[in-house]
Write an enzyme that holds these catalytic residues in place. Structure first.
Site, short mmCIF file in Angstrom:
data_model
loop_
_atom_site.label_atom_id
_atom_site.label_comp_id
_atom_site.label_asym_id
_atom_site.label_seq_id
_atom_site.Cartn_x
_atom_site.Cartn_y
_atom_site.Cartn_z
N LYS A 116 -35.90 2.52 35.91
CA LYS A 116 -34.86 2.51 34.88
C LYS A 116 -33.96 3.73 34.99
O LYS A 116 -32.76 3.66 34.73
CB LYS A 116 -35.51 2.44 33.50
CG LYS A 116 -36.14 1.10 33.17
CD LYS A 116 -36.70 1.09 31.76
CE LYS A 116 -37.18 -0.30 31.36
NZ LYS A 116 -38.25 -0.80 32.21
N GLU A 200 -34.41 7.97 25.49
CA GLU A 200 -33.07 7.65 25.02
C GLU A 200 -32.99 7.85 23.52
O GLU A 200 -34.00 7.69 22.80
CB GLU A 200 -32.72 6.18 25.33
CG GLU A 200 -32.60 5.85 26.80
CD GLU A 200 -32.36 4.37 27.03
OE1 GLU A 200 -32.51 3.60 26.07
OE2 GLU A 200 -32.04 4.01 28.16
N HIS A 235 -41.30 -4.32 20.22
CA HIS A 235 -40.32 -4.27 21.29
C HIS A 235 -40.42 -5.47 22.23
O HIS A 235 -39.88 -5.43 23.35
CB HIS A 235 -40.46 -2.97 22.10
CG HIS A 235 -40.38 -1.74 21.27
ND1 HIS A 235 -39.22 -1.34 20.64
CD2 HIS A 235 -41.31 -0.81 20.93
CE1 HIS A 235 -39.44 -0.23 19.97
NE2 HIS A 235 -40.70 0.10 20.11
N ARG A 292 -35.30 -10.71 37.96
CA ARG A 292 -36.15 -11.91 37.98
C ARG A 292 -35.63 -12.90 36.96
O ARG A 292 -34.67 -12.62 36.23
CB ARG A 292 -37.59 -11.53 37.62
CG ARG A 292 -37.67 -10.76 36.30
CD ARG A 292 -39.08 -10.57 35.82
NE ARG A 292 -39.19 -9.61 34.73
CZ ARG A 292 -38.89 -9.86 33.46
NH1 ARG A 292 -38.44 -11.05 33.11
NH2 ARG A 292 -39.03 -8.93 32.53
#
Length: 659
Positions: A116, A200, A235, A292
């Protein structure tokens, strides 16, 4: 085109790939663990090979075994589905080395988006806006604490090589950063083999909007509209819909073009999803790119009329995309819900057990069910607890919501706890109807979603008693009254009594059976009743109120599906003696089947209320077992690495006596 492919996955996605492959005339090879020996995907495939024991690391993550089976079976390509090896660059590279096509993007593209932090660097160069954060390689806890304090709170910790909510933690203040970092790193290591964490700033009211992209080896790249996946728990997505509500054509084009630009920046091929946070002011920020097929791809298929698995197979075979950007159209609205074996009223704890009863909505052009299970299958602790995906389509969003509510009412499962009733409550929320969506929707409306819903257990018990009476009331011809079990009594009304236990409460229902209609005595009331049984459908008349319910029975367990709820009873053939109070100890028990991954205290430790004592993991998610009050840990029964069963006593705990 390929003649034979291997599906390196399980469950509903393996079944989904097999369906399209068979429609294209392609033979399919399945792989399975010992736990999946009789699984639906094994039955659907043309041939299947055993990988190994149930744990994923010994079966579905064994790339060497999967590649050997591909060569042995003559499979020309491998479809990885999602999860497991689908975003594993080493596996994709190994496929190329042995001459088997990996049905997915090139190795370099997986590598670029697999981290990421690296992906965010690429997006920065491409001019895609990012949420403020830290994505670097320095993982020293003290350094990360400094960075977190500089970014500000609330803060989101994310596994750099993860997905699906695993290894993701929200930190609300600096004092809890260290504990949450350790937990996120453990989940990341266990789930993805790499504990790198990025951070973040946590937006407080964003929507999760993602773009489906597709690219081929001929330089073509398109986007197939967007999906709103804002309704989440832990999440992980619960409801997905397409197109995104209140999303203008200009916003779709801007986000779609940004997603295509991202794909082209890494020479992407195949199906991919670029995920964004969409803020209230209309701005959007890149989150990640999943290299994917997504779990929620069916909603895109329903509004575009395209088979995305077919597109994957065509692109992997070297053919161009079937459509150009201006040929892709959107029709109507689609909604998908994920049906999980879990307990929403207890922090969505995963549930395990046998699906003793399973009835799905009838499929049509409006209703689709993607599933990998059938009745009597086991939901095990080894894999994700998703039972199925339920997808509906209609001409507009309001009609799609109505269609979904009816489909949920027709979906009936017994044997394990599920989120079916919770999904109904979600879709019935006025805020959902108005599309007032954000990723904190469930938390924001928790008072309504988790309010004690109206229970009609007494009436459900009456329906269960009627079912049992009709089941047992088939008299065998030739038996005299002394041999029958219909409640016949000399010089008295024929009465049958049923004891039905629900939780800790036992409901007694008496039926006077020698008159029509029968007379029912329950909950201090007397009611005229009649009923007729057709398979598992009970048609009842309760004092003029006619209704139809479904009832399942497995040994002495009964489940009554009544008014969007499931009422579970144990049919007691004898009166229950008083509860054994001695069974109620003073320990802390396991909330589900799982593994102890960390023990935070020692026997004899003095702890404060809310302090974490040990950490369990089930289905790759962690759960902290905390002290209910200040007190002393007198004994620990398990160590890190131990498997424990639901309800097992983990800790002997003595609470301090109040002064």
């Amino acid at each position: 085109m390929f003649r034979k492919i291997l599906i390196a996955n399980r469950g509903e996605i393996a079944c989904r790939v097999i369906q399209t492959a068979h429609q294209m005339g392609i033979r399919c090879v399945a792989v399975y663990s010992e736990a999946d020996a009789n699984a639906r995907h094994v039955q659907l495939a043309d041939e299947a090979y055993l990988l190994g024991p149930a744990p994923s690391k010994d079966s579905y993550l064994r790339a060497d075994k999967i590649l050997a089976i591909a060569k042995q079976s003559g499979a020309q390509a491998i479809h990885p589905g999602y999860g497991f090896l689908s975003e594993n660059e080493e596996f994709a590279k190994a496929c190329a080395e042995v001459g088997v096509v990996f049905i997915g993007p090139p190795v370099d593209a997986i590598a670029a988006m697999g981290s990421k932090s690296a992906a965010k660097a690429i997006m920065t160069d491409a001019g895609v806006p990012l949420v403020p954060g830290y994505h670097g390689d320095n993982q020293d806890p003290a350094f990360l604490q400094q960075q977190a304090d500089a970014i500000g709170y609330p803060l989101l910790l994310k596994a750099a090589y993860g997905g699906g909510g695993k290894g993701m933690k929200v930190v609300w203040q600096s004092s809890e950063f260290s504990e949450q970092l350790q937990s996120a790193k453990r989940e990341a290591q266990n789930g993805f083999g790499n504990d790198k964490i990025l951070m973040e700033r946590y937006l407080t009211k964003p929507r999760h909007v993602e773009i489906q992209v597709f690219a081929d080896g001929h330089g073509n790249a398109v986007y197939l509209a967007e999906r709103d996946c804002s309704i989440q728990r832990r999440h992980q997505k619960v409801i997905e819909e397409a197109p995104a509500p209140h999303f203008s054509p200009a916003q779709r084009q801007a986000m779609g073009e940004a997603a295509v630009k991202a794909a082209q920046a890494i020479a992407y091929q195949g199906a991919g999803t670029v995920e964004f946070l969409f803020d209230e002011d209309g701005s959007f920020y890149f989150m990640e790119m999943n290299t994917r097929l997504q779990v929620e791809h069916p909603v895109t298929e329903m509004i575009t009329g395209q088979d995305l698995v077919k597109w994957q197979l065509l692109v992997a075979a070297g053919l161009p995309l079937p459509l150009s950007q201006d040929e892709i159209t959107i029709d109507g609205h689609a909604i998908e819900v994920r049906v999980y074996a879990e307990d929403p009223d207890h922090d969505f704890l995963p549930a395990t057990g046998k699906l003793t009863y399973l009835r799905q909505p009838e499929q049509s052009r409006h209703v689709r069910v993607d599933t990998g299970v059938v009745q009597n299958d086991e939901v095990s602790p080894f894999y994700d607890p998703m039972i199925a995906k339920l997808i509906v389509w209609d001409e507009n969003r309001d009609r799609a919501i109505s269609r979904m509510l009816r489909a949920l009412d027709d979906y009936r499962i017994a044997g394990v706890k599920t989120n079916l009733s919770f999904l109904t409550r979600l879709l019935e929320q006025p805020a959902f109807a108005k599309a007032e969506l954000d990723t904190h929707f469930i938390e924001r409306h928790k008072e309504a979603l988790f309010a004690p819903h109206q229970q009609e257990t007494h009436q459900a018990a009456l329906l269960a008693a009627l079912y049992l009476q009709l089941q047992q009331g088939d008299k065998q011809p030739g038996l005299d009254p002394w041999q029958q079990v219909s409640g016949w009594r000399l010089n008295e009304a024929a009465t049958v009594q049923f004891a039905l236990k629900s939780g800790e409460e036992t409901h007694l229902v008496s039926l006077t059976t020698d008159q029509s209609p029968m007379l029912a005595h329950y909950d201090g009331e007397q009611t005229e009743v009649s009923a007729r049984l057709n398979g598992d459908e009970l048609q009842a008349n309760l004092a003029g109120h006619r209704l139809k319910v479904r009832i399942s029975q497995s040994n002495e367990q009964l489940s009554v599906f009544f008014k969007q709820q499931r009422y579970d009873f144990v049919y007691q053939t004898e009166r229950q003696s008083r509860l054994d109070d001695d069974q109620a100890g003073h320990g802390l028990t396991a909330p589900m089947n799982g593994t102890v991954v960390a023990v935070m205290v020692e026997a004899g430790a003095q702890v404060s209320a809310g302090q974490t004592l040990l950490v369990m993991e089930a289905m790759k998610m962690e759960y902290a077992i905390k002290a209910p009050a200040a007190g002393t840990v007198s004994q620990l029964y398990y160590s890190a690495g131990d498997l424990v069963k639901d309800g097992a006593e983990l800790v002997a705990f003595d609470a301090d006596q109040a002064e």
